[in-house]
Design an enzyme around this catalytic site. Structure first.
Site, mmCIF file in Angstrom:
data_model
loop_
_atom_site.group_PDB
_atom_site.id
_atom_site.type_symbol
_atom_site.label_atom_id
_atom_site.label_comp_id
_atom_site.label_asym_id
_atom_site.label_seq_id
_atom_site.Cartn_x
_atom_site.Cartn_y
_atom_site.Cartn_z
ATOM 1 N N TYR A 14 21.196 -21.180 -42.250
ATOM 2 C CA TYR A 14 20.167 -20.293 -41.706
ATOM 3 C C TYR A 14 18.854 -20.330 -42.490
ATOM 4 C CZ TYR A 14 24.357 -18.268 -39.573
ATOM 5 O OH TYR A 14 25.534 -18.092 -38.883
ATOM 6 N N HIS A 19 14.406 -16.053 -38.351
ATOM 7 C CA HIS A 19 14.992 -14.779 -38.772
ATOM 8 C C HIS A 19 14.973 -14.617 -40.292
ATOM 9 C CE1 HIS A 19 16.455 -11.477 -36.541
ATOM 10 N NE2 HIS A 19 17.743 -11.707 -36.554
ATOM 11 N N PHE A 64 24.664 -10.506 -44.051
ATOM 12 C CA PHE A 64 24.207 -10.945 -42.738
ATOM 13 C C PHE A 64 23.320 -9.851 -42.143
ATOM 14 C CE2 PHE A 64 27.615 -13.947 -43.382
ATOM 15 C CZ PHE A 64 27.042 -15.128 -42.902
ATOM 16 N N ASN A 66 22.904 -8.111 -39.430
ATOM 17 C CA ASN A 66 23.340 -6.894 -38.739
ATOM 18 C C ASN A 66 23.832 -5.790 -39.674
ATOM 19 O OD1 ASN A 66 22.794 -8.487 -36.561
ATOM 20 N ND2 ASN A 66 24.816 -8.328 -35.627
ATOM 21 N N ASP A 91 10.934 -10.572 -39.711
ATOM 22 C CA ASP A 91 10.336 -11.305 -38.590
ATOM 23 C C ASP A 91 9.979 -10.329 -37.475
ATOM 24 O OD1 ASP A 91 13.283 -11.144 -38.483
ATOM 25 O OD2 ASP A 91 13.059 -12.043 -36.504
ATOM 26 N N ASN A 112 17.964 -6.093 -35.270
ATOM 27 C CA ASN A 112 19.272 -5.677 -35.786
ATOM 28 C C ASN A 112 19.250 -5.340 -37.279
ATOM 29 O OD1 ASN A 112 20.566 -5.860 -33.311
ATOM 30 N ND2 ASN A 112 21.093 -8.021 -33.609
#
Length: 236
Positions: A14, A19, A64, A66, A91, A112
């Protein structure tokens, strides 16, 4: 003491995602301002340093996106901070690529990471909204933010990171306006308005220039003569 939080997802998979622009901003600030090495703490990566005379903690939650609020909540409780001491870099779909805005409090707009932080510490923290643009339809949002920045975006992205680092001390001192200006100066540097306009050539100058151009064009034409013809012409 202040807590700057960058949002993103852990792991090399990632690292280049839209993000993860919050992680990128904190990495740049930590490197440019010589913060202490990153260490694992509060379910995240944490480092400490000083900006504009203010002690600042940088936190990248490793839970992560969320569940980002879990990490932020732990750090706040440990250091006895309030939401007013927290600034979150994230972002922002509703801003064009390269645009940046500072916002105090408000809703999470479906993000999120912000939603999770709201659940753990409330809504009255400061946000650094870093524009990445919108894919055009809500059904494409998830794939868009979890894809890497395009090659063509690397220019403005690097400028934004440099700007965040330039203005980090002002942000730590509570001057959001100067921080935003530092980013704007990197992304859209002012043109040099003091440079004198070039004078238009006079009629005689134009004639000389045209003649010189014609002579150069003639000289640049490919000589189609054979070597033997060239030799003959040389002795005429």
């Amino acid at each position: 003491m202040q807590l700057f939080v960058g949002l993103g997802n852990p792991g090399t998979k990632y690292a280049g995602n839209r993000h993860n622009i919050g992680f990128m901003a904190l990495d740049r600030i930590a490197e440019d301002h010589h913060f202490a090495p990153w260490r694992s703490k509060f379910q995240g990566e944490l480092c400490e340093g000083t900006l504009g005379g203010e002690k600042v903690l940088l936190l990248k939650p490793m839970t992560f996106m969320n569940n980002s609020g879990q990490s932020v909540g732990e750090a706040m409780r440990f250091y006895k901070l309030t939401p007013d001491d927290v600034t979150v870099f994230h972002d922002e779909l509703d801003l064009a690529p390269g645009k940046l805005r500072v916002k105090q409090g408000g809703g999470h707009a479906g993000h999120n990471g912000l939603r999770s932080i709201h659940q753990h510490i409330g809504a009255e923290y400061q946000r650094i909204r870093m524009g990445v643009g919108h894919p055009g339809h809500k059904d494409r949002v998830a794939g868009y933010v979890l894809s890497d920045f395009a090659k063509a975006e690397e220019g403005w992205l690097d400028d934004m990171m440099r700007g965040c680092s330039d203005g980090a001390a002002d942000l730590a001192k509570g001057d959001a306006g100067r921080f935003q200006n530092a980013v704007a100066l990197r992304v859209n540097p002012p043109r040099n308005k003091d440079k004198p306009a070039q004078e238009a050539p006079s009629g005689s100058q134009q004639a000389v220039a045209q003649k010189a151009a014609a002579m150069k064009a003639q000289a640049d034409r490919k000589d189609s003569r054979t070597p033997l013809q060239k030799l003959k012409d040389k002795f005429r």
